[in-house]
Design an enzyme around this catalytic site. Structure first.
Site, short mmCIF file in Angstrom:
data_model
loop_
_atom_site.label_atom_id
_atom_site.label_comp_id
_atom_site.label_asym_id
_atom_site.label_seq_id
_atom_site.Cartn_x
_atom_site.Cartn_y
_atom_site.Cartn_z
N LYS A 1 0.84 -1.18 0.00
CA LYS A 1 0.00 0.00 0.00
C LYS A 1 0.88 1.24 0.00
O LYS A 1 1.92 1.29 0.66
CB LYS A 1 -0.91 0.01 1.23
CG LYS A 1 -1.84 -1.20 1.32
CD LYS A 1 -2.88 -1.20 0.22
CE LYS A 1 -3.89 -2.32 0.41
NZ LYS A 1 -4.97 -2.28 -0.59
N GLU B 1 -11.85 -2.47 -8.51
CA GLU B 1 -12.58 -2.88 -7.31
C GLU B 1 -13.70 -1.91 -6.96
O GLU B 1 -14.65 -2.29 -6.28
CB GLU B 1 -11.64 -3.04 -6.13
CG GLU B 1 -11.08 -1.75 -5.58
CD GLU B 1 -10.14 -1.98 -4.41
OE1 GLU B 1 -10.58 -1.79 -3.27
OE2 GLU B 1 -8.98 -2.33 -4.64
N GLU C 1 -5.34 -12.58 -5.75
CA GLU C 1 -4.71 -11.77 -4.71
C GLU C 1 -4.82 -12.47 -3.36
O GLU C 1 -5.92 -12.75 -2.89
CB GLU C 1 -5.41 -10.40 -4.66
CG GLU C 1 -4.89 -9.49 -3.57
CD GLU C 1 -5.59 -8.14 -3.56
OE1 GLU C 1 -5.02 -7.19 -2.98
OE2 GLU C 1 -6.71 -8.03 -4.13
N HIS D 1 -9.85 -8.30 -7.78
CA HIS D 1 -9.63 -7.77 -6.45
C HIS D 1 -10.14 -8.74 -5.39
O HIS D 1 -11.27 -9.21 -5.44
CB HIS D 1 -10.37 -6.43 -6.31
CG HIS D 1 -10.51 -5.95 -4.91
ND1 HIS D 1 -11.70 -6.00 -4.21
CD2 HIS D 1 -9.60 -5.41 -4.07
CE1 HIS D 1 -11.53 -5.49 -3.00
NE2 HIS D 1 -10.26 -5.13 -2.88
#
Length: 365
Positions: free
Chosen positions: A168, A249, A319, A299
């Site tokens: 992130k 997403e 993911e 996502h």
């Protein structure tokens, strides 16, 4: 065959670790299950989720108080007809968000039922293009991790054999984001994939500035750099950087994906079946991307997306975030950096219903 009942249940699953991104942090995951019963005794079960403490009961209400009556007596094998019936009942009040999440849960349950009826694993029923799917790890890269934690988590990710990792970004200072990226790239080495995810944090100008700073680190993609509504901003950013732009997403319908594809706002699309209207809509997005020589990397919810990614020719990864592991009898296992789709008919997700019942929202005090 006819649908006799559709009903929803809400479960609140505690998070497995503290997780922060650039705009929120998570303390619980609401999972809304949609059960579809039929007159022939075969049932299906789909689900959707929320990672914020709002809206889950409203999703249940739409399923229980609208979709139940709306699609009763319909044939669940006619998934396009069922989907259209639900869509036309909610498009007036919401072409995204709560209404579409509710639709998604039911549609996923319809596909669970159809796969069971056919006695064919879902990934084969939908196309069967791959018998294994590469996996990248997001769970080691949360924004609340220090640089030292990122380095330690990345070492574990490399040792486990993941095909890549995502961290992130969205720190106040651009230099701090760059420091974190550089530290992770050093551990990964030059050959493993490294992605970054801003969770819609930046303005267009700031995203362009940071992307230019990050280009030396050979990023596989820059995810959700801008608010999802900023179609032109994404196209402008993509024209200013060599880093591929990934998003999806926060898009709820194939028409939104179409606009991003047509205007050059995305390089890789990331539809989430739990958020974009279910498997029926997800497949349309995936095939549309294939028509434009684009790849798909969905996502979250790796357990659900594994058979979908295995079904299509233009897939990239699933993911890894193990949010559902506490309520599964057998979590997915990594084999040479890949997951193998289930050969069981249905969604192939081994939910532990005894464990789940302890998290039933009705049990909360």
């Amino acid at each position: 065959m006819r649908i006799t009942k559709v009903h929803a249940e809400l479960y609140r699953i505690p998070v497995h670790r503290e997780m922060h991104d650039a705009i929120r942090h998570f303390s619980k995951m609401d999972v809304i299950f949609a059960h579809i019963e039929t007159d022939e005794g075969v049932s299906g079960c789909g689900f959707t989720y929320s990672i914020i403490p709002h809206g889950a009961r409203e999703i249940c209400s739409i399923i229980n108080n609208s979709f139940d009556a709306l699609i009763r007596d319909m044939d669940p094998r006619d998934h396009e007809r069922v989907w259209a019936q639900m869509w036309r009942s909610v498009d007036w009040i919401g072409r995204g968000g709560i209404a579409v999440l509710a639709l998604a849960a039911v549609d996923i349950g319809i596909w669970d039922l159809k796969s069971k009826l056919a006695a064919i694993p879902l990934y084969r029923m939908l196309g069967g293009h791959h018998d294994r799917v590469p996996v990248y790890n997001t769970d080691g890269g949360w924004l609340n991790h220090t640089v030292d934690q990122l380095v330690e988590e990345t070492r574990k990710i490399v040792d486990a054999g993941f095909r890549g990792t995502k961290i992130k970004v969205g720190k106040e200072g651009a230099a701090e984001d760059a420091e974190r990226i550089a530290a992770v790239r050093e551990v990964l080495g030059p050959h493993r994939n490294l992605m970054v995810d801003a969770n819609e944090r930046f303005t267009s100008a700031e995203a362009i500035r940071r992307a230019r700073m990050w280009e030396p680190y050979n990023l596989f993609w820059f995810e959700e750099p801008l608010p999802a509504e900023d179609l032109l901003g994404h196209a402008d950013l993509k024209a200013h950087t060599s880093i591929p732009i990934a998003l999806g997403e926060s898009l709820f319908a194939r028409h939104q994906f179409r606009d991003y594809i047509a205007t050059g706002g995305a390089s890789i699309v990331q539809p989430d079946a739990c958020r974009c209207g279910g498997i029926t809509e997800w497949l349309k997005v995936a095939h549309m991307a294939d028509c434009h020589n684009m790849q798909v990397s969905p996502h979250f919810v790796m357990e659900l997306h594994l058979p979908l990614v295995a079904a299509i020719p233009n897939s990239l990864f699933v993911e890894y975030i193990p949010s559902l592991n506490p309520v599964l009898t057998e979590p997915l296992k990594l084999v040479d950096g890949c997951f193998v789709p289930s050969e069981e008919p249905g969604l192939g997700i081994p939910f532990d219903w005894d464990r789940l019942r302890t998290f039933r929202a009705d049990n909360e005090n």
